[in-house]
Design an enzyme around this catalytic site. Structure first.
Site, mmCIF file in Angstrom:
data_model
loop_
_atom_site.group_PDB
_atom_site.id
_atom_site.type_symbol
_atom_site.label_atom_id
_atom_site.label_comp_id
_atom_site.label_asym_id
_atom_site.label_seq_id
_atom_site.Cartn_x
_atom_site.Cartn_y
_atom_site.Cartn_z
ATOM 1 C CE LYS A 128 -3.904 1.859 2.614
ATOM 2 N NZ LYS A 128 -4.876 1.562 3.798
ATOM 3 C CB SER B 231 -8.140 3.552 2.909
ATOM 4 O OG SER B 231 -7.399 2.885 3.965
ATOM 5 C CB SER C 186 -8.206 0.473 5.742
ATOM 6 O OG SER C 186 -9.061 1.737 5.708
HETATM 7 N N1 GLN Z 1 -13.124 3.851 6.589
HETATM 8 C C1 GLN Z 1 -12.542 4.319 7.653
HETATM 9 C C2 GLN Z 1 -12.116 5.666 7.479
HETATM 10 O O1 GLN Z 1 -12.242 6.160 6.629
HETATM 11 C C3 GLN Z 1 -11.377 3.356 7.902
HETATM 12 C C4 GLN Z 1 -10.113 3.752 7.339
HETATM 13 C C5 GLN Z 1 -8.949 2.930 7.757
HETATM 14 O O2 GLN Z 1 -9.078 1.911 8.200
HETATM 15 N N2 GLN Z 1 -7.743 3.484 7.413
HETATM 16 O O3 GLN Z 1 -11.472 6.335 8.630
#
Ligand code: GLN
Length: 473
Positions: A81, A156, A180
């Site tokens: 990532k 994400s 994410s």
């Molecule tokens: N969707 C969640 C957020 O927007 C989690 C994102 C993540 O785990 N990095 O914060």
């Protein structure tokens, strides 16, 4: 798909390399070809590190030629990532503000993969600074779900999930602050683990919310996720929150008691998803394990609590992007203050700005006690819910998300709707416990995910349970 039907699991790759069925360079080339073919369509990769991959593969082939022992990940093509540093490679966190930023060193997880001779194919797309649930918040374009190109791959870590699910990498690393890794794993129909807070070093991970962030694997099967977790976990002096891990306990043949929290099967969850998840739980019961209804009473506050804590920490962590020390700097600015303000206004996307503002607001004098402090107290209660549940059960089953991978654009105008995707995953980060999402069925072509939540540092139990679930599919 990799072109020549090479094996796609870590152990099979190792066997094939040892038997000289193929070389690591052939394997790497096949994956690089697959990426070149698919990237225009799926856009899982922001950056393809072809030279690095080929030189790593060549080193593996040389080591085989000399008859040296191969670490388990030797020659295995993987993706990282784009919020983790790979020395000498651009690292943007999918943000304009880091458009030309080149990593000066390796993140500890990357170093560990390199030490084990894995082959790094490239950096994957993501929501900017890991803020999002759909990978639509990338400054560089949307990643598409390989199971249905009209839909999001989740987020994400959507690029990492899409790369693995479409055969463009054997495994990938993601980061998980509120879901994410698990949510994109579910959207793309693969396995994804959010390890216990402290089990994997975050040195070299761009911080989003430091009390919640963890790095973990996304893979096509549970065994590969386990192998990667074992490779990247453990104490690192460069991350003071990381811990020495005890060796895994033997879980073979063990019968588990699994809790099903009533608060996770509520109105709003897609009834088809509920049916599939409950069916899977029945099947698990039939294997001789025990299922118990449990209660996690503070679940309803988790999302609000998460979005206060995560944005507060994000507003502090992202203060370093000031247009001077890193990346993008506004050309129009005429004073120091203008450099800060304009570089951030032009360099950050809308969701990042929204979160920095939210976080700054809840931390400001007069609101700190009402929001931030209160959220910390709620967080302690959420953690207590899990502690109590784990007095009775070894693990907990929930759906990974209340709805299927949604259409591209469907939720971009409604942040609250977007945040709801994380309703079943954020508590796990607030409590610091581990959880894995495994595919448990399909609705049409779209995968459904089951989340298995475990006790801190008992990933072995999660892998054992997840493996049983996987074997039944
Ligand atoms: N969707 C969640 C957020 O927007 C989690 C994102 C993540 O785990 N990095 O914060």
């Amino acid at each position: 798909m990799n072109m020549k039907n090479f094996p796609q699991t870590i152990k099979k790759i190792q066997e094939g390399l040892k038997k000289k069925d193929f070389t690591a360079s052939e394997l790497a080339n096949s994956y690089l070809e697959a990426i070149k073919e698919e990237n225009e369509k799926i856009f899982a990769f922001l950056n393809i590190t072809e030279d690095l991959a080929l030189s790593q593969a060549k080193a593996v082939d040389e080591s085989i030629a000399k008859g040296e022992d191969l670490p388990l990940l030797a020659g295995v093509p993987c993706a990282i990532k784009d919020n983790m540093l790979v020395e000498g490679v651009k690292c943007t966190s999918a943000s304009r503000i880091l458009e030309n930023y080149v990593a000066p060193y390796d993140a500890t997880v990357v170093k560990k993969l390199k030490d084990r001779k894995a082959v790094i194919l490239g950096k994957t797309n993501m929501d900017e600074f890991a803020m999002g649930s759909s990978t639509e918040n990338s400054a560089y374009g949307v990643t598409r779900n390989p199971r249905d190109l009209e839909r999001v791959p989740g987020g994400s870590s959507g690029g990492s999930a899409a790369a693995v699910a479409s055969g463009q990498a054997v495994f990938a690393l993601g980061s998980d602050t509120g879901g994410s890794i698990r949510q994109p794993a579910f959207c793309c129909g693969i396995a994804g683990l959010k390890p216990t807070y402290g089990s994997v070093s975050r040195y070299g991970l761009m911080a989003y919310a430091s009390s919640l962030d963890q790095i973990g694997p996304l893979a096509n099967n549970v065994e590969d996720a386990r192998i990667v977790f074992e490779a990247i976990s453990g104490r690192d002096p460069l991350d003071s929150t990381s811990c020495e891990l005890k060796p895994f306990l033997e879980t073979q043949g063990k019968k588990f008691t699994v809790g099903v929290p009533k608060e996770y099967f509520i109105k709003g969850i897609d009834p088809e998803i509920e049916k599939i998840v409950k069916g899977k739980i029945e099947q698990y019961l039939a294997l001789g394990h025990k299922i118990e209804e449990i209660s996690l009473p503070h679940t309803e506050y988790a999302l609000a609590c998460y979005y206060i804590i995560a944005t507060s920490e994000a507003s502090a962590n992202l203060a370093r992007f000031d247009g001077i020390r890193y990346g993008y700097s506004s050309k129009e600015a005429k004073s120091l203050l203008e450099i800060y303000m304009q570089s951030r206004a032009e360099g950050f996307g809308a969701e990042v700005r929204r979160r920095v503002m939210l976080g700054t607001y809840v931390l400001s004098a007069g609101y700190y006690d009402a929001y931030y402090l209160r959220a910390q107290k709620v967080r302690a209660l959420i953690k207590q819910d899990f502690d109590k549940a784990f007095e009775k059960v070894d693990a907990i089953f929930t759906p990974t998300s209340p709805s299927l991978a949604f259409k591209i654009g469907e939720r971009t105008q409604d942040p609250l709707q977007m945040y709801l995707s994380d309703i079943f995953t954020v508590s796990v980060n607030l409590a610091g416990v581990p959880a894995i999402s495994v595919p448990c069925g399909k609705i049409g072509d779209l995968p459904v995910g089951l989340q298995v939540i475990g006790k801190p540092f008992e990933e072995a139990t999660l892998f054992a349970i997840a493996k049983d679930l996987e074997d039944q599919i």
